[in-house]
Every structure is written in C-alpha cells, then in structure tokens.
Design an enzyme around this catalytic site. Structure first.
Site, mmCIF file in Angstrom:
data_model
loop_
_atom_site.group_PDB
_atom_site.id
_atom_site.type_symbol
_atom_site.label_atom_id
_atom_site.label_comp_id
_atom_site.label_asym_id
_atom_site.label_seq_id
_atom_site.Cartn_x
_atom_site.Cartn_y
_atom_site.Cartn_z
ATOM 1 N N THR A 128 0.826 -1.203 0.000
ATOM 2 C CA THR A 128 0.000 0.000 0.000
ATOM 3 C C THR A 128 0.865 1.259 0.000
ATOM 4 O OG1 THR A 128 -1.807 -1.072 1.136
ATOM 5 C CG2 THR A 128 -1.553 1.265 1.577
ATOM 6 N N ASP A 156 -8.184 -1.794 5.577
ATOM 7 C CA ASP A 156 -8.147 -0.608 6.442
ATOM 8 C C ASP A 156 -7.897 0.688 5.678
ATOM 9 O OD1 ASP A 156 -5.576 -1.704 5.866
ATOM 10 O OD2 ASP A 156 -4.708 -0.309 7.310
ATOM 11 N N GLY A 179 -4.749 -5.463 7.078
ATOM 12 C CA GLY A 179 -5.827 -4.504 7.312
ATOM 13 C C GLY A 179 -6.841 -4.893 8.365
#
Ligand code: ASP
Length: 368
Positions: free
Chosen positions: A234, A265, A288
């Site tokens: 990410t 998340d 997440g």
C-alpha cells in the site's frame, strides 16, 4: 541503499593557537575523521538519524510517505530494483516539496504524492495493485483533511487510474464519506475520473503472487489471511503544510487473492488513515483486518489528545505493543502538529521516506 540522510554540521576544525608538527599531524587526522563522518551517509542505527525524526525547531512543512511494509530485506531486492524504488520515493518527495514550496496545501500535496506512487508498478496501489481471487483489481483509497476533519474514501473501485482522486471527489462532491463497489464506480464515472484498461494493472510479479497464493489455498481456504510473510505494498502520505494544517491519504489494491468484496483498512478513516490538526496525520500499511479492529490511526491520535503522550511514544505503543500482541503485522508513517515524524513498523522492513522544509531528507527500506 538502505538510508539516505543529508545533513550539514558546523565543524570547529581550525585550532586557535599556532601548533607544532605533531599537533598538526593529530589535527589533520582529526580533521580527516570529522570530514569523513560529516560526508558519509549515516546508517539506520545512527542515533542522530533517529532523533531527527523529532524536530527541535518546528519545520515550515513536512512530507512523510510509505510504499508498504512486510518481508522487505536486502537479499530479496536486486540493486537495480532498490535503486528504482528509492528513486520513485525520492521523486514523490520532490513532487510534494514543489507543491508545498509553491504555497500549496497539505491536501494538494497528498494527492500529488500519492498519484505518483499509484502510477508506479512498484507498489500495491494503482498500476501495481495486487490481483483479487478472480484476477481483477479492486482499489481502495482515502484522504482526510486535519483542518476541517472532512474525509473521503472509496472501496473496491475498478478501472480508475488514480483512486486517491476518487476519494477526494467523494469528499468534495458527495454528502458522504465512503462509497463502495458498483455505486462508487458509477460516482467516479460521473465525476469524469480517468479510466484505464484492465491490462494497465497487469504486472508479472503480482500475477505470480496470486498464483502462489492460489496454490497455498488448495490446502487451506483463505490462505492470504493466514500468510504472515505477505508483503504489504500500500502507499500513503502524511503532510504538515506551511499553514500548520495536517492531512493524510492512503491508496491500495488490498491483499492478493481477496474476494467477496473484501475491503481493508486503507479506506477506513481512523484505521488506515487519519488526520487531526490537534494531533497528527497518519497513513498505515499492513494486515488490514487488525488495523480496522484496533482503529490504529485513531488510537494513536487519541493517545496524544487524551493521554498527553508524544507522537513517537503513541505510535510505537500501538504498532509494537497493541498490534504485535494481537498478531497484526505492518506499520504506520505520520507527522504531528509540531513537525515530528514517526515511522514505526513491526515487519522486517517498510518502504518509507520523509522530507522536512529544513532540508532534511530520509529514505529507508529495511530494519536496523
Ligand atoms: N493494509 C492493506 C489492506 O489490508 C494492505 C497493505 O497495506 O498493503 O488492504
């Protein structure tokens, strides 16, 4: 290159009294040593490098970014790849610097920096997004303005080049904070956001990752959720601007082999992204499900606001104690209202970088 830190120091190298040849020889040795210390890039274990995270003088602005955490070890990276990832992060810092030097806002800088990272195949966001179980790419992103506490997020959008712009559009042009799936796609089309073909998101590395997880899944259902070695890629950015405003954003393809419309998340305000002018701005990366359960980004901010804890202490407590005890791997990057930077992670490495208006710049990947 594990770390780049540029610094300048005033060195008192000229003796005030005349000296004999022995003294001169010693002085020359001392001079050489001091010169070498001042010029060489300092290692990640260097105390100065760590204390520089905290600013003694409040910088005019700060940009902090990450490109994911996980099993990032030197042995797994070719020198070319390491160089290219370093360059991408450095270019992203430069883009943010340009925006902030031109009096742009933290929100402007977040979008520009994240777009650059989304356009790179190196990270699990935009172009480099991981494959879902069905061989698709479902993209999540969020952005938050710490001045107004406004926020926007999208979950599971498909075919949009820069999901961070979709998150910003939700914030600016809808009465909502978060849109997902089909409805979010319709909204993004209506907003005229740039679309790309499915092929745009194809990278061999991500395809191979999907195949290897599918292989594991033959033995165990939901293999990805059990896989502690997974590399999280990410991207995220947190900024303090010249006006004293904080903002944060995060963008991701989620986790390889995700299905059933799984959303992590990254688009959840308070979990993967949070910004509040009273405390700090944060973007997270990692498994997440844990970051959602423990409301990681908000927990760090709340410890500061209600417990009077420093940003550094609060973020370390959550990443290294709360998450580790729960079994959640990953890390966060962020900046607080006084320009202090924190970048703790509990994985083997995390792509991370920051730049302060004072000229200090850091790019790191591995653990000490
Ligand atoms: N946090 C992301 C998610 O769970 C994954 C990552 O950080 O790469 O969707």
């Amino acid at each position: 290159m594990n770390l780049i830190t540029f610094r300048t120091k005033k060195l008192n190298i000229f003796p005030s009294k005349p000296f004999n040849s022995l003294k001169m020889k010693n002085s020359l040795i001392l001079f050489t040593l001091l010169f070498l210390c001042a010029c060489s890039p300092i290692s990640e274990g260097d105390k100065d490098a760590k204390s520089n995270l905290e600013s003694s003088v409040r910088p005019d602005y700060v940009i902090v970014l990450h490109g994911g955490a996980g099993t990032i070890v030197k042995e797994n990276l070719t020198p070319e790849l390491e160089k290219s990832i370093t360059k991408t992060m450095n270019d992203a810092l430069e883009i943010g610097k340009f925006v902030l030097d031109s009096n742009g806002t933290a929100m402007d800088a977040i979008q520009k920096v994240i777009m650059h990272l989304e356009n790179s195949p190196h990270f699990n966001a935009g172009k480099g997004a991981v494959f879902t179980h069905d061989g698709e790419h479902e993209l999540d992103a969020s952005i938050m303005d710490g001045k107004t506490m406004d926020a926007g997020a999208v979950g599971g959008i498909k075919g949009f080049k820069n999901p961070i712009l979709a998150a910003k559009a939700v914030m600016d042009n809808s009465p909502h904070v978060m849109l997902s799936g089909t409805g979010a796609n319709t909204f993004c089309k209506e907003q005229g956001l740039e679309m790309v073909d499915k092929e745009y998101f194809y990278t061999e590395r991500r395809w191979k990752s999907l195949q290897s997880v599918l292989e594991k899944e033959k033995n165990k259902m939901g293999a990805i959720l059990e896989n502690q070695d997974y590399k999280y890629g990410t991207v995220g950015c947190a900024v303090l601007d010249k006006h004293g405003n904080l903002a944060a954003g995060t963008s991701t393809g989620g986790m390889t082999n995700k299905r059933w419309g799984r959303i992590g998340d990254a688009p959840i305000i308070g979990a993967g992204t949070y910004a509040n002018n009273n405390t700090c701005a944060i973007s997270a990366t990692g498994h997440g499900e844990y970051f959602i359960r423990y409301a990681v980004a908000h927990d760090i901010s709340a410890r500061m606001e209600h417990g009077g804890v420093s940003f550094n202490e609060a973020s370390k407590a959550v990443v290294n104690n709360v998450l580790v005890d729960a079994g959640g791997s990953g890390g966060i990057i962020g900046v607080d209202k006084d320009g202090n930077v924190a970048m703790p992670f509990n994985t083997k490495g995390m792509y991370r970088a920051y730049l302060k208006s004072t000229g200090e710049r850091y790019i790191g990947m591995f653990k000490d």
